[in-house]
Design a protein around this motif. Structure first.
Motif, PDB file in Angstrom:
ATOM      1  N   ILE A  63      70.246  80.561  34.995  1.00 39.59           N
ATOM      2  CA  ILE A  63      71.293  79.797  36.153  1.00 39.59           C
ATOM      3  C   ILE A  63      70.268  78.375  36.582  1.00 39.59           C
ATOM      4  CG2 ILE A  63      71.384  80.125  38.516  1.00 39.59           C
ATOM      5  CD1 ILE A  63      71.554  83.333  37.039  1.00 39.59           C
ATOM      6  N   PHE A  64      69.053  78.094  36.930  1.00 42.48           N
ATOM      7  CA  PHE A  64      68.450  77.183  37.233  1.00 42.48           C
ATOM      8  C   PHE A  64      68.710  75.748  36.236  1.00 42.48           C
ATOM      9  CE2 PHE A  64      64.770  74.919  38.089  1.00 42.48           C
ATOM     10  CZ  PHE A  64      64.791  74.163  39.609  1.00 42.48           C
ATOM     11  N   ILE A 112      72.594  75.955  34.173  1.00 39.70           N
ATOM     12  CA  ILE A 112      73.794  75.626  35.165  1.00 39.70           C
ATOM     13  C   ILE A 112      73.420  74.569  36.303  1.00 39.70           C
ATOM     14  CG2 ILE A 112      75.213  76.046  37.094  1.00 39.70           C
ATOM     15  CD1 ILE A 112      76.376  77.173  34.539  1.00 39.70           C
ATOM     16  N   PHE A 113      71.883  74.705  36.886  1.00 40.99           N
ATOM     17  CA  PHE A 113      72.020  73.930  38.259  1.00 40.99           C
ATOM     18  C   PHE A 113      71.396  72.136  37.780  1.00 40.99           C
ATOM     19  CE2 PHE A 113      68.943  71.457  41.374  1.00 40.99           C
ATOM     20  CZ  PHE A 113      69.879  71.630  42.562  1.00 40.99           C
ATOM     21  N   VAL A 147      73.515  69.175  37.127  1.00 44.45           N
ATOM     22  CA  VAL A 147      73.344  68.071  38.781  1.00 44.45           C
ATOM     23  C   VAL A 147      71.823  67.259  38.257  1.00 44.45           C
ATOM     24  CG1 VAL A 147      71.943  68.003  40.989  1.00 44.45           C
ATOM     25  CG2 VAL A 147      73.372  69.956  40.159  1.00 44.45           C
ATOM     26  N   VAL A 182      79.053  73.786  39.465  1.00 47.43           N
ATOM     27  CA  VAL A 182      77.402  74.976  39.649  1.00 47.43           C
ATOM     28  C   VAL A 182      77.761  76.247  40.472  1.00 47.43           C
ATOM     29  CG1 VAL A 182      75.212  73.943  41.191  1.00 47.43           C
ATOM     30  CG2 VAL A 182      76.544  72.299  39.946  1.00 47.43           C
ATOM     31  N   ALA A 183      79.050  76.300  41.158  1.00 45.54           N
ATOM     32  CA  ALA A 183      78.712  77.081  42.428  1.00 45.54           C
ATOM     33  C   ALA A 183      79.106  78.510  41.284  1.00 45.54           C
ATOM     34  CB  ALA A 183      79.602  76.731  43.454  1.00 45.54           C
ATOM     35  N   ILE A 184      80.355  78.199  40.427  1.00 49.46           N
ATOM     36  CA  ILE A 184      80.477  79.114  39.783  1.00 49.46           C
ATOM     37  C   ILE A 184      80.475  78.842  38.400  1.00 49.46           C
ATOM     38  CG2 ILE A 184      82.981  79.491  38.588  1.00 49.46           C
ATOM     39  CD1 ILE A 184      84.418  77.030  40.382  1.00 49.46           C
ATOM     40  N   GLY A 234      76.971  79.014  38.453  1.00 51.75           N
ATOM     41  CA  GLY A 234      75.984  79.908  39.115  1.00 51.75           C
ATOM     42  C   GLY A 234      75.825  81.328  39.180  1.00 51.75           C
ATOM     43  N   VAL A 235      77.359  81.516  39.461  1.00 53.84           N
ATOM     44  CA  VAL A 235      77.967  83.961  39.676  1.00 53.84           C
ATOM     45  C   VAL A 235      77.906  84.042  38.227  1.00 53.84           C
ATOM     46  CG1 VAL A 235      79.471  84.716  40.229  1.00 53.84           C
ATOM     47  CG2 VAL A 235      78.269  82.813  41.615  1.00 53.84           C
TER      48      VAL A 235
END
Lengths: 535, 45
Positions: free
Chosen positions: A80-81, A84-85, A89, A283-285, A287-288
């Motif tokens: 996740i971190f 994804i993030f 980013v 990023v929001a989608i 991560g979940v």
């Protein structure tokens, strides 16, 4: 059985409809290779996630969690971190802008144009084309084995051909648009199934804390063989200085968690969107989505021990007859409601297809765009499209051949092999290419080839899982690994369980920085072009 | 905080996974309409 067949047929109908829609909208090579740079954030996020998460991530690694416990949650955190993030980013935005400035259509082309080197483009293209079919074959073998169990009337060999044909039709015709549209649909099915899985599991066990506590209380039942290997319980981490500890922390957590950043089939997705806005929303989608995938698989896999112990008086690995790949399928079959097993099979089919379609696409475009087009003159977009379709077809055939030849046990090995090679070969030159103007063409070449060489050496001669499987070290030196006869328990002996990336990635990074500091900088004019969209 | 987990290490991994997801969601929402400042914009090339 009828429910399973109807489920699969409805699923396939939607897939072909999405593939047809994509084919209608695919008219030029940018459509085929980069989905026209016009994807929306939901499709981007779900496609990225569904490509990243294959059946083996859920069934294979979920089973590993059933065997080794919740220490795999460190991998969930990293996926996740970092996956994804950090990826979207800090890598995604710069890759999109630099890729646009350099008019890059593939990951090797991006690297090659960043450093003004055809060698880099061709070398990385060949590495991807040669090795990704092995990784894709592992995914194909996994899903065909599951289908063979679900529908015994159809043999494994026929499943290999059927599944290949279904994916081939929409990838060859619709390119990346078809891949991403179908990925988004497949990802949605996967997310729904995993949500049901975790809610049902926690409900069965009386709640979150109660479920974890029951698993903690089972620590005394860790099989003797696993305890000897370093395992201490299912809700405590293994001893670091042990074969299990080193496998979990260096291969599964570090190798996969960091390796995700240099996966060509994921990197290419950053270049499919029109602005940063789509990446921000993704990023929001994403991560979940990833929490629902790896988080649920690893928690449910570990908690299956409690459920199996209550129902059958045995821990998961004993119920699965020491085959950790069977833990999740057995859990679904024996514990979850009947209607769920059919839908879960469709979800696993979706997970495999979404990963394979991207592997075929990236392997094929690496062959056509990054290798063949360097030698064959393509006059216009139409010719380039034909060459790309040819490349994808060759990648699909190569995958089918590998799937036919390789044994079932290759699944986890092939995945680790590809992640390791990509990280060591590409990650330093990719990261430094995005952020450091001082990185030179020579530095990039030496780092890429050096990282590839170091990774291959470790995989073939030191890391026992691959070296033992491939057998080259045995043939050349008469022992499974070069350190096999070191004193048991010593650090030299433990090296057999240390992931190649722990060694090869630092080697590649040191070569990149060291050689770049000693060689001629890239011309300012070219750097200005690369950084044009970053100011 | 431990949620029935047997060690601080695993509880930390559990909570960090949840926290990382929350970070992704908050970042995505805060930057929902942020297109960035690149002059090339995007669209088909």
């Amino acid at each position: 059985m009828t429910g399973k067949i109807i489920g699969v047929l409805v699923y396939l109908a939607v897939i072909f409809y999405l593939g047809y829609k994509a084919w209608l909208k695919t008219r030029e090579s940018t459509d085929y290779m980069l989905a026209g740079r016009s994807m929306n954030p939901f499709v981007l996020a779900m496609s990225y996630g569904a490509t990243f998460i294959s059946t083996s991530a859920i069934v294979g690694f979920g089973g590993v969690s059933g065997m080794f416990g919740m220490s795999l949650l460190w991998l969930t955190f990293l996926t996740i971190f970092v996956g994804i993030f950090v990826a979207m980013v800090f890598f995604g935005k710069r890759t999109r802008r630099m890729g646009l400035a350099l008019d890059s259509h593939t990951f090797p082309e991006f690297l090659g144009r960043r450093y003004g080197s055809k060698f880099i483009q061709q070398f990385s293209g060949v590495v991807i084309f040669v090795f990704i079919p092995v990784y894709a074959a592992a995914v194909l073998i996994g899903i065909c084995r599951m289908l063979e169990v679900a529908f015994p009337a159809v043999s494994y060999g026929v499943w290999l051909i059927l599944v290949t044909a279904v994916v081939a039709v929409y990838v060859i015709t619709g390119g990346l648009k078809a891949v991403m549209y179908t990925d988004a649909f497949q990802g949605t099915i996967m997310a729904a199934m995993m949500l049901i899985l975790i809610v049902t599991t926690y409900t069965l066990l009386g709640g979150v804390t109660e479920a974890h506590q029951a698993l903690t209380d089972l620590a005394g039942l860790v099989p003797a063989g696993l305890a000897k290997g370093g395992m201490t319980g299912w809700t405590t981490g293994p001893d670091f200085e042990s074969p299990i500890g080193l496998t979990v922390y260096t291969t599964i957590i570090y190798g996969v968690g960091i390796g995700v950043l240099a996966q060509p089939q994921l990197v290419i997705r950053y270049m499919t969107v029109p602005s940063d806005r789509e990446l921000n929303r993704a990023v929001a989608i994403g991560g979940v989505f990833i929490l629902l995938m790896t988080g649920v698989a690893f928690v449910a896999g570990a908690l299956s021990n409690v459920v199996f112990h209550k129902e059958f008086g045995k821990v998961a690995i004993a119920v699965a007859n020491n085959n950790f790949d069977s833990i999740i399928p057995l859990y679904i079959d024996k514990v979850m409601p009947g209607w769920f097993s059919g839908l879960f099979l469709v979800a696993m089919f979706a997970a495999a297809m979404s990963t394979m379609s991207s592997q075929y696409h990236v392997g094929g475009t690496s062959l056509s765009r990054d290798f063949l087009e360097q030698y064959v003159s393509v006059g216009n977009g139409g010719s380039s499209m034909k060459l790309n379709r040819l490349g994808v077809t060759v990648a699909i055939v190569a995958t089918l051949v590998w799937a036919w030849l390789l044994p079932g046990g290759v699944i986890a090995r092939a995945t680790a092999f590809f992640f390791g090679l990509c990280a060591a070969s590409f990650l330093p030159i990719y990261v430094l290419g995005l952020y450091w103007k001082g990185m030179t063409k020579t530095g990039a070449k030496v780092s890429m080839v050096g990282g590839f060489g170091a990774s291959m050496f470790w995989l073939l001669f030191i890391h026992v899982k691959e070296a033992g499987f491939i057998g080259l070290c045995q043939a050349m030196f008469g022992k499974a690994t070069l350190v096999a006869d070191a004193a048991p328990g010593s650090w030299m002996w433990l090296m057999q369980w240390v992931d190649p990336n722990v060694v090869a990635l630092p080697v590649s990074l040191v070569l990149a920085v060291g050689v770049s500091l000693a060689t001629r900088r890239i011309e300012e004019k070219h750097l200005d072009l690369c950084w044009e969209g970053l100011r | 905080m431990m949620l029935g987990l047997g060690s601080v290490e695993i509880a930390l991994a559990f909570w960090l996974s949840v926290a990382a997801t929350a970070l992704c969601v908050v970042y995505g929402i805060v930057n929902w309409n942020n297109k960035g400042n690149d002059k090339n914009g995007g669209g088909a090339s």
